[in-house]
Design a protein around this motif. Structure first.
Motif, PDB file in Angstrom:
ATOM      1  N   VAL A  66       5.563  -7.702  -2.366  1.00  0.00           N
ATOM      2  CA  VAL A  66       4.265  -7.025  -2.375  1.00  0.00           C
ATOM      3  C   VAL A  66       4.104  -6.276  -1.049  1.00  0.00           C
ATOM      4  O   VAL A  66       3.611  -6.842  -0.069  1.00  0.00           O
ATOM      5  N   PRO A  67       4.518  -5.013  -0.987  1.00  0.00           N
ATOM      6  CA  PRO A  67       4.533  -4.262   0.276  1.00  0.00           C
ATOM      7  C   PRO A  67       3.190  -4.212   0.997  1.00  0.00           C
ATOM      8  O   PRO A  67       3.150  -4.232   2.228  1.00  0.00           O
ATOM      9  N   TRP A  68       2.082  -4.150   0.276  1.00  0.00           N
ATOM     10  CA  TRP A  68       0.799  -3.995   0.944  1.00  0.00           C
ATOM     11  C   TRP A  68       0.429  -5.229   1.770  1.00  0.00           C
ATOM     12  O   TRP A  68      -0.388  -5.136   2.693  1.00  0.00           O
ATOM     13  N   VAL A  69       1.040  -6.379   1.456  1.00  0.00           N
ATOM     14  CA  VAL A  69       0.757  -7.582   2.240  1.00  0.00           C
ATOM     15  C   VAL A  69       1.257  -7.401   3.668  1.00  0.00           C
ATOM     16  O   VAL A  69       0.560  -7.737   4.645  1.00  0.00           O
ATOM     17  N   ILE A  70       2.487  -6.870   3.825  1.00  0.00           N
ATOM     18  CA  ILE A  70       3.030  -6.620   5.152  1.00  0.00           C
ATOM     19  C   ILE A  70       2.161  -5.619   5.901  1.00  0.00           C
ATOM     20  O   ILE A  70       1.891  -5.773   7.101  1.00  0.00           O
ATOM     21  N   VAL A  71       1.705  -4.584   5.187  1.00  0.00           N
ATOM     22  CA  VAL A  71       0.840  -3.580   5.810  1.00  0.00           C
ATOM     23  C   VAL A  71      -0.462  -4.209   6.291  1.00  0.00           C
ATOM     24  O   VAL A  71      -0.920  -3.966   7.416  1.00  0.00           O
ATOM     25  N   ALA A  72      -1.060  -5.051   5.438  1.00  0.00           N
ATOM     26  CA  ALA A  72      -2.317  -5.717   5.804  1.00  0.00           C
ATOM     27  C   ALA A  72      -2.117  -6.630   7.009  1.00  0.00           C
ATOM     28  O   ALA A  72      -2.944  -6.667   7.935  1.00  0.00           O
ATOM     29  N   LEU A  73      -1.024  -7.375   7.018  1.00  0.00           N
ATOM     30  CA  LEU A  73      -0.732  -8.252   8.147  1.00  0.00           C
ATOM     31  C   LEU A  73      -0.494  -7.442   9.423  1.00  0.00           C
ATOM     32  O   LEU A  73      -0.885  -7.873  10.515  1.00  0.00           O
ATOM     33  N   THR A  74       0.129  -6.288   9.280  1.00  0.00           N
ATOM     34  CA  THR A  74       0.370  -5.432  10.440  1.00  0.00           C
ATOM     35  C   THR A  74      -0.945  -4.959  11.050  1.00  0.00           C
ATOM     36  O   THR A  74      -1.126  -4.971  12.272  1.00  0.00           O
ATOM     37  N   PHE A  75      -1.881  -4.543  10.206  1.00  0.00           N
ATOM     38  CA  PHE A  75      -3.180  -4.109  10.711  1.00  0.00           C
ATOM     39  C   PHE A  75      -3.942  -5.277  11.347  1.00  0.00           C
ATOM     40  O   PHE A  75      -4.629  -5.099  12.360  1.00  0.00           O
ATOM     41  N   ALA A  76      -3.819  -6.463  10.758  1.00  0.00           N
ATOM     42  CA  ALA A  76      -4.459  -7.639  11.344  1.00  0.00           C
ATOM     43  C   ALA A  76      -3.846  -7.947  12.707  1.00  0.00           C
ATOM     44  O   ALA A  76      -4.560  -8.275  13.665  1.00  0.00           O
ATOM     45  N   ALA A  77      -2.523  -7.832  12.811  1.00  0.00           N
ATOM     46  CA  ALA A  77      -1.844  -8.070  14.078  1.00  0.00           C
ATOM     47  C   ALA A  77      -2.283  -7.055  15.119  1.00  0.00           C
ATOM     48  O   ALA A  77      -2.512  -7.399  16.287  1.00  0.00           O
ATOM     49  N   ALA A  78      -2.405  -5.793  14.716  1.00  0.00           N
ATOM     50  CA  ALA A  78      -2.827  -4.738  15.639  1.00  0.00           C
ATOM     51  C   ALA A  78      -4.231  -5.016  16.173  1.00  0.00           C
ATOM     52  O   ALA A  78      -4.496  -4.889  17.377  1.00  0.00           O
ATOM     53  N   ALA A  79      -5.137  -5.400  15.276  1.00  0.00           N
ATOM     54  CA  ALA A  79      -6.507  -5.697  15.698  1.00  0.00           C
ATOM     55  C   ALA A  79      -6.536  -6.880  16.659  1.00  0.00           C
ATOM     56  O   ALA A  79      -7.264  -6.870  17.669  1.00  0.00           O
TER      57      ALA A  79
END
Length: 223
Positions: A66-79
């Motif tokens: 599920v590619p969007w999970v990695i994207v969501a985690l990346t944004f959470a990490a950035a924040a």
């Protein structure tokens, strides 16, 4: 497991850990805080251990599908990195506090209190940094399965767990050197502490921007 496979995996993971990233910036900040790096280092390792356990039981495969999970985690990490970076920039250790640590004066013995949070809070912060670190997730979720042997005598989950523990061991070795190196700066040149601390705080924010920028092409492809 094949010894050559283990060696190849160990080399690859060590190279990945040696590359500076969010963990580096966080451990440098921890090393210059005037407190022990153990809670922060322990938190980073704990975050990766939880990820290893998740990968071993099959969660990693589900996340990778599920590619969007990695994207969501990346944004959470950035924040989260921006939050930590701003905190370091707003409240860097001062020279007087560094001098107290070098002199061996404990907070409350006539010296200003050393900047830093409760050990349990730093443990949680470290776990958040590594648990949300996209680089670590990519290593454990995407790269690790490539070093497993379906025809091996060990079940795949056991192989993943062993390989994951090797990754955590590499992290423990490299990040201990990073944290203690930053602490050495604190002891040898207390006046440089504020500079190193500000650099690490700024690095967290820059890394957050880089993480978000790397995900822009993925978002554009979904629009």
């Amino acid at each position: 497991m094949d010894v050559q496979l283990l060696l190849a995996c160990s080399v690859m993971m060590t190279l990945m850990v040696v590359l500076p990233g969010p963990d580096w910036a966080y451990l440098i900040a921890a090393g210059t805080s005037g407190r022990s790096i153990l809670p922060s280092l322990g938190g980073v390792l704990l975050g990766y251990l939880v990820t290893v356990a998740a990968v071993a039981v099959g969660v990693g495969a589900a996340v990778a599908a599920v590619p969007w999970v990695i994207v969501a985690l990346t944004f959470a990490a950035a924040a989260y990195l921006v939050y930590l970076g701003v905190r370091v920039l707003r409240d860097p250790p001062v020279v007087a506090q560094a001098d107290a640590v070098v002199a061996g004066v404990a907070p409350g013995d006539g010296a200003p209190p050393v900047t830093g949070d409760h050990p349990w809070r730093r443990l949680a912060q470290g776990a958040g940094v590594s648990g949300l670190n996209p680089k670590g997730l990519l290593v454990l979720v995407v790269l690790l399965p490539q070093f497993t042997d379906a025809s091996g005598s060990w079940p795949i989950p056991v192989q993943l767990a062993v390989l994951g523990l090797i990754f955590v061991a590499c992290c423990a070795l490299v990040y201990t050197v990073v944290g203690l190196g930053a602490r050495a700066v604190l002891r040898l040149r207390p006046s440089a502490t504020r500079i190193v601390s500000r650099v690490s705080g700024g690095a967290m924010i820059v890394l957050a921007v880089v993480l978000v920028a790397e995900q822009v092409p993925h978002l554009a492809g979904w629009v």
